[in-house]
Design a protein around this motif. Sequence first.
Motif, PDB file in Angstrom:
ATOM      1  N   MET A 384       0.810  -1.216   0.000  1.00  0.00           N
ATOM      2  CA  MET A 384       0.000   0.000   0.000  1.00  0.00           C
ATOM      3  C   MET A 384       0.844   1.267   0.000  1.00  0.00           C
ATOM      4  SD  MET A 384      -1.344   0.396   3.896  1.00  0.00           S
ATOM      5  CE  MET A 384      -0.514   1.762   4.707  1.00  0.00           C
ATOM      6  N   GLY A 385       0.297   2.304  -0.637  1.00  0.00           N
ATOM      7  CA  GLY A 385       0.849   3.654  -0.594  1.00  0.00           C
ATOM      8  C   GLY A 385      -0.081   4.555   0.181  1.00  0.00           C
ATOM      9  N   LEU A 386       0.350   5.779   0.381  1.00  0.00           N
ATOM     10  CA  LEU A 386      -0.366   6.729   1.230  1.00  0.00           C
ATOM     11  C   LEU A 386      -0.667   7.981   0.413  1.00  0.00           C
ATOM     12  CD1 LEU A 386      -1.170   7.327   4.256  1.00  0.00           C
ATOM     13  CD2 LEU A 386       1.081   8.369   4.495  1.00  0.00           C
ATOM     14  N   VAL A 387      -1.936   8.366   0.382  1.00  0.00           N
ATOM     15  CA  VAL A 387      -2.322   9.557  -0.371  1.00  0.00           C
ATOM     16  C   VAL A 387      -1.684  10.793   0.266  1.00  0.00           C
ATOM     17  CG1 VAL A 387      -4.251  10.999  -1.133  1.00  0.00           C
ATOM     18  CG2 VAL A 387      -4.487   8.507  -1.101  1.00  0.00           C
ATOM     19  N   ASP A 388      -1.101  11.646  -0.570  1.00  0.00           N
ATOM     20  CA  ASP A 388      -0.435  12.854  -0.089  1.00  0.00           C
ATOM     21  C   ASP A 388      -1.437  14.001  -0.063  1.00  0.00           C
ATOM     22  OD1 ASP A 388       1.111  15.056   0.445  1.00  0.00           O
ATOM     23  OD2 ASP A 388       2.724  14.528  -0.942  1.00  0.00           O
ATOM     24  N   PHE A 389      -2.084  14.184   1.089  1.00  0.00           N
ATOM     25  CA  PHE A 389      -3.110  15.213   1.193  1.00  0.00           C
ATOM     26  C   PHE A 389      -2.534  16.620   1.283  1.00  0.00           C
ATOM     27  CE2 PHE A 389      -5.628  11.522   2.723  1.00  0.00           C
ATOM     28  CZ  PHE A 389      -6.686  11.631   1.827  1.00  0.00           C
ATOM     29  N   THR A 390      -1.213  16.770   1.320  1.00  0.00           N
ATOM     30  CA  THR A 390      -0.656  18.124   1.249  1.00  0.00           C
ATOM     31  C   THR A 390      -0.709  18.655  -0.180  1.00  0.00           C
ATOM     32  OG1 THR A 390       1.668  17.534   0.773  1.00  0.00           O
ATOM     33  CG2 THR A 390       0.961  17.473   3.078  1.00  0.00           C
ATOM     34  N   ARG A 391      -0.985  17.795  -1.132  1.00  0.00           N
ATOM     35  CA  ARG A 391      -1.079  18.188  -2.541  1.00  0.00           C
ATOM     36  C   ARG A 391      -2.541  18.470  -2.867  1.00  0.00           C
ATOM     37  NH1 ARG A 391       2.062  17.094  -7.282  1.00  0.00           N
ATOM     38  NH2 ARG A 391       0.770  16.843  -9.150  1.00  0.00           N
ATOM     39  N   PRO A 392      -2.907  19.705  -3.217  1.00  0.00           N
ATOM     40  CA  PRO A 392      -4.315  20.017  -3.498  1.00  0.00           C
ATOM     41  C   PRO A 392      -4.920  19.114  -4.561  1.00  0.00           C
ATOM     42  CG  PRO A 392      -3.020  22.036  -3.336  1.00  0.00           C
ATOM     43  CD  PRO A 392      -2.045  20.903  -3.313  1.00  0.00           C
ATOM     44  N   GLU A 393      -4.133  18.797  -5.592  1.00  0.00           N
ATOM     45  CA  GLU A 393      -4.653  17.929  -6.650  1.00  0.00           C
ATOM     46  C   GLU A 393      -4.954  16.527  -6.126  1.00  0.00           C
ATOM     47  OE1 GLU A 393      -2.083  21.143  -8.359  1.00  0.00           O
ATOM     48  OE2 GLU A 393      -1.866  19.647  -6.751  1.00  0.00           O
ATOM     49  N   ALA A 394      -4.169  16.077  -5.152  1.00  0.00           N
ATOM     50  CA  ALA A 394      -4.411  14.755  -4.568  1.00  0.00           C
ATOM     51  C   ALA A 394      -5.694  14.763  -3.741  1.00  0.00           C
ATOM     52  CB  ALA A 394      -3.226  14.329  -3.709  1.00  0.00           C
ATOM     53  N   ARG A 395      -5.942  15.847  -3.035  1.00  0.00           N
ATOM     54  CA  ARG A 395      -7.186  15.952  -2.272  1.00  0.00           C
ATOM     55  C   ARG A 395      -8.385  15.929  -3.216  1.00  0.00           C
ATOM     56  NH1 ARG A 395      -4.113  19.940   0.574  1.00  0.00           N
ATOM     57  NH2 ARG A 395      -5.304  21.660  -0.346  1.00  0.00           N
ATOM     58  N   ASP A 396      -8.281  16.681  -4.307  1.00  0.00           N
ATOM     59  CA  ASP A 396      -9.374  16.693  -5.282  1.00  0.00           C
ATOM     60  C   ASP A 396      -9.560  15.313  -5.908  1.00  0.00           C
ATOM     61  OD1 ASP A 396      -9.681  19.390  -4.770  1.00  0.00           O
ATOM     62  OD2 ASP A 396      -8.568  20.042  -6.545  1.00  0.00           O
ATOM     63  N   TRP A 397      -8.454  14.652  -6.203  1.00  0.00           N
ATOM     64  CA  TRP A 397      -8.507  13.315  -6.806  1.00  0.00           C
ATOM     65  C   TRP A 397      -9.186  12.327  -5.859  1.00  0.00           C
ATOM     66  CZ3 TRP A 397      -6.138   8.809  -5.038  1.00  0.00           C
ATOM     67  CH2 TRP A 397      -6.110   7.725  -5.930  1.00  0.00           C
ATOM     68  N   PHE A 398      -8.790  12.368  -4.583  1.00  0.00           N
ATOM     69  CA  PHE A 398      -9.365  11.466  -3.593  1.00  0.00           C
ATOM     70  C   PHE A 398     -10.869  11.710  -3.477  1.00  0.00           C
ATOM     71  CE2 PHE A 398     -10.221   9.958   0.762  1.00  0.00           C
ATOM     72  CZ  PHE A 398      -9.573   8.730   0.745  1.00  0.00           C
ATOM     73  N   ALA A 399     -11.261  12.981  -3.397  1.00  0.00           N
ATOM     74  CA  ALA A 399     -12.682  13.310  -3.288  1.00  0.00           C
ATOM     75  C   ALA A 399     -13.441  12.856  -4.533  1.00  0.00           C
ATOM     76  CB  ALA A 399     -12.852  14.808  -3.076  1.00  0.00           C
TER      77      ALA A 399
END
Length: 756
Positions: A384-399
């Motif tokens: 497993m990897g860990l989503v990087d929520f410090t990256r705005p694009e990653a937060r948008d992607w996760f949502a």
Amino acid sequence: MKFTDGFWLIREGVQLSYATEVRDVRAQSKRFTAYAAVKKVTRRGDTLNAPLITVDCFSPAEGVIGVRVTHHSGKRRPGPDFSLTGAPDGAGAVRRDGTVTELTSGPLTLRLDRAGPWSLTFHDADGRELTRANAKGTAFATTGDGAHHMLSRLGLGVGEQIYGLGERFTPFVKNGQVVDIWQADGGTSSEQSYKNVPFYLSSRGYGVFVNHPGAVSFEVGSESVGQVQFSVEDQTLEYYVVAGPAPKDVLTRYTALTGRPALPPAWSFGLWLTTSFTTSYDERTVMSFVDGMAERGIPLSVFHFDCFWMREYQWCDFQWDPDVFPDPEGMLARLKAKGLKVSAWINPYIAQKSPLFDEAAALGHLVRRPDGDVWQWDLWQAGMGLVDFTRPEARDWFASKLKPLLDQGVDSFKTDFGERVPTDVVWHDGSDPERMHNYYTHLYNRTVFELLEKERGQGEAVLFARSATAGGQQYPVHWGGDCWSSFEAMAESLRGGLSLSLSGFGFWSHDIGGFEGTPDPAVFKRWLAFGLLSSHSRLHGSSSYRVPWEFGEEAVDVARRFTLLKHRLMPYLYGAAVEAHHTGVPVMRPMVLEYPQDPACRQLDRQYMLGPDLLVAPVFTEDGEVEVYLPAGTWTHLLTGERVTGPAWRTERHGYDSLPLYVREGAVLPLASDDRRPDGDWLDAPTLLVHPSAGPGYAAEVTVPDLLGTPAATFRVRRDGDVLRVTASGTGRPFTVRVAGGASAEGTGEVSVPLT
């Protein structure tokens, strides 16, 4: 972390430098800065080759004074930092009188006298000293491994007791404990915690918040027994003293600074039922649970799908397992048709087998190691990897991956995990990995909560979150993590919840019956009463189901009785929820919060106030024996009508259908007429259960909110001779007034009830 070897010596390899005397004070209108030498200066030569500690004193908000202690100010500050609110230009006022400099903010004053030895003293509005940083109370330390620590010590008065520091399962009063603020997935039976908050509350009517999101080590009377020491591995330490005078005032000011809890939707206060974790389930199983609850007359509000709604080895891919749930849209529609809300389990980890792993890695949305590789391990999920929520694009992607589930009919997410965050990584925004370890959960829960607010509307968002840190109270609800199925675990869960409530969290839940193992029927039935008299109520387990009939027909009766009771109490409970939302005062309140002047309440951790007027003492024994303390006043048992005069300790014995549940003298409890659901029409023929105080001057007022938390009707109660008169405003509908142990009457507008 301990730096000394007893009272006299320093630990081997440690060098300590204490603020010793003030060499200069630079004051402005709302703040001042003091410069402290670390040794006594008797001649000019003493100023050479010696450190100077810079101490900035300021007020971010009324009744809050901040102290920032710095050794070397040039250290890079990559973040993250807690998001705090306050007056942009500060809220304090500085006064200088000879050698004395004072900073006053509301009822709190910080005093520094440069003529004497180093000392920062904090006083309340009456001039009473709350606490102080004495001669060894401001310092930095270096250790043999080259680490640099800043530390402060604030004095403990005789008999002073310390609470909070997050959800802690160790003894409720923290005196004598070492508490490390560091997120861990350690269950509920150790010193580790899922929810670490660097804030403590004192029985003397003040609080202390250490403004550092990473590791903070607290020695609560455990190194220097008359002081609370807190330290960070850094060049700067910043802390805030928060004024009272009452504990509720401290929480109100603290949550104004770090964020108030959102108001959860009323439906979330009903009973949640889950599939459990590793049990076998499909739609047929789910529907058998739901229909079984309905057939047995146990109202259900939310059904939760735990991990295995997704395919094995692929958590999280946010896709229903097609072999188990071939028609998720249809299934969710069928659950909705039964009047249920739906919750789904998620976490912030992406397994290598998940199709999302390669997508996230290619987009740069996963946390990386310093050499550029994606950080991975096999603990929990393979590769497993860990989503990087410090990256705005990653937060948008996760949502964006969660939104289709909302479109399908999911209403809420259980945001599990978020504690095992590595420190040997590089974050997109350059955050310090040590500071990000605790803070990660804040970004994770915020991302999901904000999506729910956007898609479901404000007032409809609710999580079931396990991890949190300071400020996490903004995204309710939080539950107590993985506990065993025993009376001991039931008690430790309550300790953790009460500790969390004194750390600014307004709402809390736990796994009814315990998570690990299978509870004895006695444990399950006792836990049902406790769970359904908590702010939020969830039946959940690990390897065994938690439907009540698995534990016998009496368990079914107990589940039904207390679910219906909670629904009747909803106008009262939601009023307490609105108060938590507006003030930060929690729904589940340790006794010390409501009765800070009663010494008997200061260590009580096996009972609590549910809202302002209901005292709950869960039963932790099979035979029903329970000790309960009733503070001063006349208390009426809600279920039996028995009246007891306090202060008094009582040993009672209760069947599974009962527990100590007392109403405070003077209270007015609004009760719903509809006990079938938590979010009904509370002004449809409600009953006001009045417990009048003795004497001719009795008057009270209670407001019933609507489902959005807006005041819908207010009922004013006053004694007029031998008659109780109740006047309603905001509603012209009928209501009933019932005097505890006495008469009742029904009417609209104004209702009068004889007291004799």
